[in-house]
Design an enzyme around this catalytic site. Structure first.
Site, PDB file in Angstrom:
ATOM      1  N   ASP A  95      39.485  33.523  39.970  1.00  0.00           N
ATOM      2  CA  ASP A  95      38.071  33.213  40.127  1.00  0.00           C
ATOM      3  C   ASP A  95      37.493  33.155  38.728  1.00  0.00           C
ATOM      4  O   ASP A  95      37.198  34.186  38.118  1.00  0.00           O
ATOM      5  CB  ASP A  95      37.386  34.300  40.971  1.00  0.00           C
ATOM      6  CG  ASP A  95      35.889  34.074  41.109  1.00  0.00           C
ATOM      7  OD1 ASP A  95      35.397  33.026  40.629  1.00  0.00           O
ATOM      8  OD2 ASP A  95      35.212  34.943  41.684  1.00  0.00           O
ATOM      9  N   TYR A 153      39.725  37.322  36.666  1.00  0.00           N
ATOM     10  CA  TYR A 153      38.432  37.385  37.347  1.00  0.00           C
ATOM     11  C   TYR A 153      37.356  37.385  36.261  1.00  0.00           C
ATOM     12  O   TYR A 153      37.023  38.411  35.687  1.00  0.00           O
ATOM     13  CB  TYR A 153      38.341  38.634  38.232  1.00  0.00           C
ATOM     14  CG  TYR A 153      37.006  38.836  38.898  1.00  0.00           C
ATOM     15  CD1 TYR A 153      36.326  37.772  39.480  1.00  0.00           C
ATOM     16  CD2 TYR A 153      36.418  40.099  38.954  1.00  0.00           C
ATOM     17  CE1 TYR A 153      35.093  37.962  40.088  1.00  0.00           C
ATOM     18  CE2 TYR A 153      35.192  40.294  39.566  1.00  0.00           C
ATOM     19  CZ  TYR A 153      34.534  39.223  40.126  1.00  0.00           C
ATOM     20  OH  TYR A 153      33.303  39.405  40.737  1.00  0.00           O
ATOM     21  N   HIS A 205      34.880  33.450  49.365  1.00  0.00           N
ATOM     22  CA  HIS A 205      35.790  32.490  48.737  1.00  0.00           C
ATOM     23  C   HIS A 205      36.902  32.102  49.719  1.00  0.00           C
ATOM     24  O   HIS A 205      37.277  32.897  50.587  1.00  0.00           O
ATOM     25  CB  HIS A 205      36.461  33.097  47.509  1.00  0.00           C
ATOM     26  CG  HIS A 205      35.546  33.375  46.369  1.00  0.00           C
ATOM     27  ND1 HIS A 205      35.532  32.621  45.225  1.00  0.00           N
ATOM     28  CD2 HIS A 205      34.612  34.354  46.188  1.00  0.00           C
ATOM     29  CE1 HIS A 205      34.636  33.115  44.379  1.00  0.00           C
ATOM     30  NE2 HIS A 205      34.063  34.168  44.950  1.00  0.00           N
TER      31      HIS A 205
END
Length: 262
Positions: free
Chosen positions: A150, A107, A253
């Site tokens: 991500d 992330y 998302h």
């Protein structure tokens, strides 16, 4: 070993436990990598996931922010994490499957709103994080590895709804794209998603700010699946589960899937 993997920024695993379970029930990936879990590890709702067959987990968490977890039907060994840019954040964890494949779940910091490290500390942290990733992969050349998560960068012109309008918007600025590409190059990573879907607009994130995200369709591809060159050709069947963005109390998302025959 053949398996299907999905990556999803869930934006609070406890708040969105119902749609995580919905994904696991309806899609049944062998492995689900979650980001922005916003939970200490001990408070991740593992019982509900285990009841659906996901009896293995490696995770790093913290209260209210960040957090990464790998849920798996397959046995997976915790092989550590790295605190890139020394932020003290739970943004990376890695696990190894029985066939030796290492899965990195990332992330990357979002970087705030102003793409200038002098005016915005968060943007500087993002660039430093990416630099540390690059240097680590350059020094510790990964093999037989998959990287997902991500990454908070949409690198290609067709990864955003309007390339020209987003050139000065954090996630698509030239300096971020250059950093993104340097991480890929340092580790010998291949973009599995774009190997499978080489042409056309492709998004995995749509802002909560849009009144009708689906009709406006002002998306960005921020979520990625990479593989090292030695196994990249084993990746296939990539897709974005766009419908999940419209589920009840959704994340902003959508999950990104890929299958591997190894």
């Amino acid at each position: 070993m053949a398996f299907t993997l999905a990556t999803w920024n869930i934006n609070s695993v406890r708040l969105r436990e119902p749609i995580v379970c919905k994904l696991l029930e309806e899609e049944g990936p062998d492995i689900l990598c979650l980001q922005e879990c916003k939970s200490p590890v001990e408070k991740i709702p593992t019982e509900a996931f285990a009841a659906l067959g996901y009896t293995h987990m490696v995770a790093r968490g913290q209260k209210g922010y960040n957090g990464v977890a790998i849920l798996s039907k397959l046995p997976i060994e915790d092989v550590g994490d790295k605190d890139f840019a020394d932020l003290g954040h739970a943004r990376h964890v890695a696990g190894r499957l029985d066939n030796g494949v290492v899965i990195h779940n990332f992330y990357v910091p979002a970087g705030g709103d102003v793409p200038d490290r002098e005016k915005n500390e968060k943007f500087g942290q993002k660039l430093d994080y990416l630099s540390d990733m690059r240097d680590w992969f350059h020094a510790e050349k990964p093999e037989k590895s998959i990287l997902v998560g991500d990454l908070n960068i949409a690198p290609r012109e067709d990864d955003v709804w309007d390339h020209k309008k987003l050139l000065k918007i954090v996630s698509h600025t030239p300096v971020e794209v250059e950093s993104f590409n340097s991480v890929m190059e340092a580790g010998g990573w291949a973009d599995v998603t774009r190997n499978d879907i080489p042409e056309g607009l492709l998004y995995s994130w749509w802002s909560y700010r849009a009144r009708d995200w689906d009709a406006a369709d002002k998306g960005r591809r921020l979520d990625h699946v990479w593989a090292t060159g030695d196994i990249a050709n084993a990746g296939h069947s990539s897709r974005v589960l766009r419908d999940a963005r419209g589920w009840e109390k959704p994340s902003d998302h959508a999950p990104v899937f890929a299958s591997f025959d190894l």
